[in-house]
Every structure is written in C-alpha cells, then in structure tokens.
Design a protein around this motif. Structure first.
Motif, PDB file in Angstrom:
ATOM      1  N   GLY A  41      69.034  -1.905  30.407  1.00 55.10           N
ATOM      2  CA  GLY A  41      70.080  -2.255  31.726  1.00 55.10           C
ATOM      3  C   GLY A  41      70.633  -1.828  30.829  1.00 55.10           C
ATOM      4  N   LYS A  44      71.781   2.908  29.413  1.00 53.65           N
ATOM      5  CA  LYS A  44      71.647   4.212  29.144  1.00 53.65           C
ATOM      6  C   LYS A  44      71.532   6.150  30.405  1.00 53.65           C
ATOM      7  CE  LYS A  44      68.562   2.942  26.848  1.00 53.65           C
ATOM      8  NZ  LYS A  44      68.143   1.355  27.134  1.00 53.65           N
ATOM      9  N   THR A  45      70.002   4.907  31.353  1.00 51.45           N
ATOM     10  CA  THR A  45      69.797   6.564  32.211  1.00 51.45           C
ATOM     11  C   THR A  45      70.651   6.909  32.791  1.00 51.45           C
ATOM     12  OG1 THR A  45      67.605   5.593  32.002  1.00 51.45           O
ATOM     13  CG2 THR A  45      68.992   6.798  34.027  1.00 51.45           C
ATOM     14  N   THR A  46      71.961   5.511  33.140  1.00 57.32           N
ATOM     15  CA  THR A  46      73.285   5.725  33.805  1.00 57.32           C
ATOM     16  C   THR A  46      74.097   7.414  33.505  1.00 57.32           C
ATOM     17  OG1 THR A  46      72.993   3.778  34.806  1.00 57.32           O
ATOM     18  CG2 THR A  46      75.139   4.801  34.677  1.00 57.32           C
TER      19      THR A  46
HETATM   20  P1  ATP Z   1      65.963   0.559  30.669  1.00 64.62           P
HETATM   21  O1  ATP Z   1      65.785   1.312  29.224  1.00 64.62           O
HETATM   22  O2  ATP Z   1      65.714  -0.107  31.593  1.00 64.62           O
HETATM   23  O3  ATP Z   1      66.214   2.526  31.544  1.00 64.62           O
HETATM   24  P2  ATP Z   1      69.311   1.812  30.608  1.00 64.62           P
HETATM   25  O4  ATP Z   1      69.903   1.429  29.739  1.00 64.62           O
HETATM   26  O5  ATP Z   1      68.355   3.245  30.999  1.00 64.62           O
HETATM   27  O6  ATP Z   1      67.845   0.656  30.500  1.00 64.62           O
HETATM   28  P3  ATP Z   1      70.555   2.087  33.405  1.00 64.62           P
HETATM   29  O7  ATP Z   1      68.563   2.162  33.959  1.00 64.62           O
HETATM   30  O8  ATP Z   1      71.407   2.881  33.233  1.00 64.62           O
HETATM   31  O9  ATP Z   1      70.013   1.089  31.863  1.00 64.62           O
HETATM   32  O10 ATP Z   1      71.042   1.031  33.937  1.00 64.62           O
HETATM   33  C1  ATP Z   1      72.074   0.254  34.172  1.00 64.62           C
HETATM   34  C2  ATP Z   1      72.550  -1.007  35.745  1.00 64.62           C
HETATM   35  O11 ATP Z   1      71.899  -0.009  36.468  1.00 64.62           O
HETATM   36  C3  ATP Z   1      71.453  -2.027  35.500  1.00 64.62           C
HETATM   37  O12 ATP Z   1      71.995  -3.102  35.594  1.00 64.62           O
HETATM   38  C4  ATP Z   1      70.326  -1.586  36.441  1.00 64.62           C
HETATM   39  O13 ATP Z   1      70.272  -1.687  37.221  1.00 64.62           O
HETATM   40  C5  ATP Z   1      71.533  -0.701  37.442  1.00 64.62           C
HETATM   41  N1  ATP Z   1      71.391   0.626  37.915  1.00 64.62           N
HETATM   42  C6  ATP Z   1      69.716   1.407  38.195  1.00 64.62           C
HETATM   43  N2  ATP Z   1      69.689   1.985  38.760  1.00 64.62           N
HETATM   44  C7  ATP Z   1      69.947   1.892  39.867  1.00 64.62           C
HETATM   45  C8  ATP Z   1      70.227   2.370  41.339  1.00 64.62           C
HETATM   46  N3  ATP Z   1      70.225   3.847  42.041  1.00 64.62           N
HETATM   47  N4  ATP Z   1      71.427   1.764  42.106  1.00 64.62           N
HETATM   48  C9  ATP Z   1      71.566   0.119  41.323  1.00 64.62           C
HETATM   49  N5  ATP Z   1      71.730  -0.355  40.515  1.00 64.62           N
HETATM   50  C10 ATP Z   1      71.210   0.804  39.691  1.00 64.62           C
END
Ligand code: ATP
Length: 236
Positions: A41, A44-46
């Motif tokens: 969360g 990173k993916t964002t």
């Molecule tokens: P992970 O390792 O769990 O994939 P991450 O670091 O990649 O985590 P992200 O996927 O970028 O995290 O998510 C960051 C935040 O954005 C989280 O609070 C998540 O709930 C939110 N989020 C991700 N995708 C969406 C979406 N499509 N709509 C709304 N919120 C989102």
C-alpha cells in the motif's frame, strides 16, 4: 545505439480520483538496476502506473532530458515498457502470440527479428513457443511477461513485483534475468517485496512509505542502513 536511459522525476503526484497516493515525489532512475521497496500500500504500483501513463500524474518527468508523454502508447514509443503486476498475459494464446503482442507498434519484419532475439535471450521460451501461456508455471509466465515487454525494445524497463508468488529458485532466476537486462544496456526500474534478494542484484534503491520516500541510496548502503534492517530484514 541509443544513449542509456535516464529518468528524472520531480514533484510527482498521482492517485485515484480525488485520492492522492503519491505526494511530491522526486527521484532519479539512472542506467543500471534501481529497485523500489516499501510495505504493502506504499504506492509502488501506483508509481509504475503513473510512469506508464495508466493513471494521470502531475509534476515533471523527463526521459533523457525530454518531457515524458502522457499517453501510454506514446510512452512505449518513447522507449518505456512495463511488466505489470500479475503478468497479465493472454492465457488462451500461445507464447509466440503473447510475445508478438509486445511488438504491436513495429512492422512485421522487425517484429519477427525481435521475436527471434527474445527466443535467443529466453531459450526456455523457444521450447514452449506453441504452448498456451495459461498452462505454463508461474515462473515461466513471468518470463513470458518480461520477454513480451522486451519486444518493444525499451530503453527503460519497469517491472512490478516480478517474483511475486514464485518458488525461491525461480525468484533467483527472474532477478538474474533483470540483472542481465540492465547489464545489456536497458535501464531497469523494479518494484520488489523480496528486499534482501532485490538489494543483492540492484545498483540503487528507494524506499517508499505512505506515498513518500523515506530512504534512498546505493544498494550496498541500503542493505546496511537501519531503516532497511529494522523494517525489512528482521535485524536490529
Ligand atoms: P502492494 O505491494 O500491496 O501492491 P503498493 O505499494 O504497490 O502495494 P499501490 O498498489 O500503489 O501500493 O497502492 C497504494 C494505495 O492506492 C493503496 O492505499 C491502495 O488501496 C490505493 N489504490 C490502488 N489502486 C487503486 C484504485 N484502482 N482505486 C483506488 N485506490 C487504489
């Protein structure tokens, strides 16, 4: 050959609708292998989605001194490719067909040349050329996803958790592949949960927590830093 890709990100913000995940992020992806670490969360993916044009972003992003386009197809043409989380292959299509889709932007002859190159780089995939992607093991599918992204001949390759759900031996193999890609001249930006192994192959790293950077530096220094040791490596 083209100059080694160098990405500069300044004041990047991105999120989903009104929900801002990344706030005012500034970082640099230099030639070599850069890893993005951080808890679930963290965003990173964002970050990879924003850099791929899959979600809107604000702030400045430059690839080798030129403003990064906003549209995904223009970003791919500009030389950046993403291996998305969960691979997103077409399971009912063969390995070859999946790879060809990665070369959709180039003419047929060039696509055939790149397919041959992909099979040279990933000999295991040549053996499986006609197998349906959905029937392959997780590690093999991840390899197809990486090879598919390489079909666009990127200067900068982004990978979202390539080792997710793989057996330890496959994790090592995938990380070795990303290292080889970086050594062959494609700049690599990789998100990884496997902190220890990722830092062992990376040149540099960033640690993202709640949408902001909390640490960065050469991989060897990050491995020894207290932030990483306490939060991710289970050591004091
Ligand atoms: P992970 O390792 O769990 O994939 P991450 O670091 O990649 O985590 P992200 O996927 O970028 O995290 O998510 C960051 C935040 O954005 C989280 O609070 C998540 O709930 C939110 N989020 C991700 N995708 C969406 C979406 N499509 N709509 C709304 N919120 C989102």
């Amino acid at each position: 050959g083209t100059a080694h890709a160098h990405l500069k990100v300044q004041g990047l913000s991105a999120g989903y609708g009104a929900f801002l995940v990344l706030r005012d992020l500034t970082l640099e992806v230099k030639p070599g292998l850069t890893v993005i670490l951080g808890p679930n969360g963290a965003g990173k993916t964002t970050l990879l989605k924003a850099l791929s044009g899959l979600i809107p972003r604000s702030g400045e992003v430059q690839l080798n001194g030129e403003a990064l386009p906003k549209k995904t197809s223009d970003i791919v043409k500009g030389g950046m490719a993403l291996v998305p989380e969960g691979r997103q292959l077409f399971p009912q299509m063969t390995v070859t067909e999946n790879l060809e889709l990665g070369g959709w932007l180039v003419a047929k002859a060039e696509r055939a040349r790149r397919l041959e190159q992909a099979f040279n780089d990933f000999p295991k995939l040549r053996e499986r050329a006609q197998q349906l992607a959905g029937t392959m093991s997780g590690g093999e599918q991840q390899m197809v996803a990486v090879a598919r992204a390489m079909m666009s001949a990127p200067r900068l390759l982004m990978l979202d958790e390539p080792s997710l759900g793989l057996a330890p031996r496959m994790v090592d193999e995938l990380l070795a592949i990303t290292r080889r890609i970086a050594d062959a001249g494609t700049t690599v930006l990789m998100v990884e949960q496997n902190v220890k192994k990722a830092l062992a192959v990376a040149d540099r790293g960033y640690v993202l927590e709640r949408g902001t950077l909390v640490a960065s530096g050469p991989a060897a220094l990050l491995t020894r830093s207290s932030v990483i040791r306490e939060a991710y490596l289970g050591a004091g």
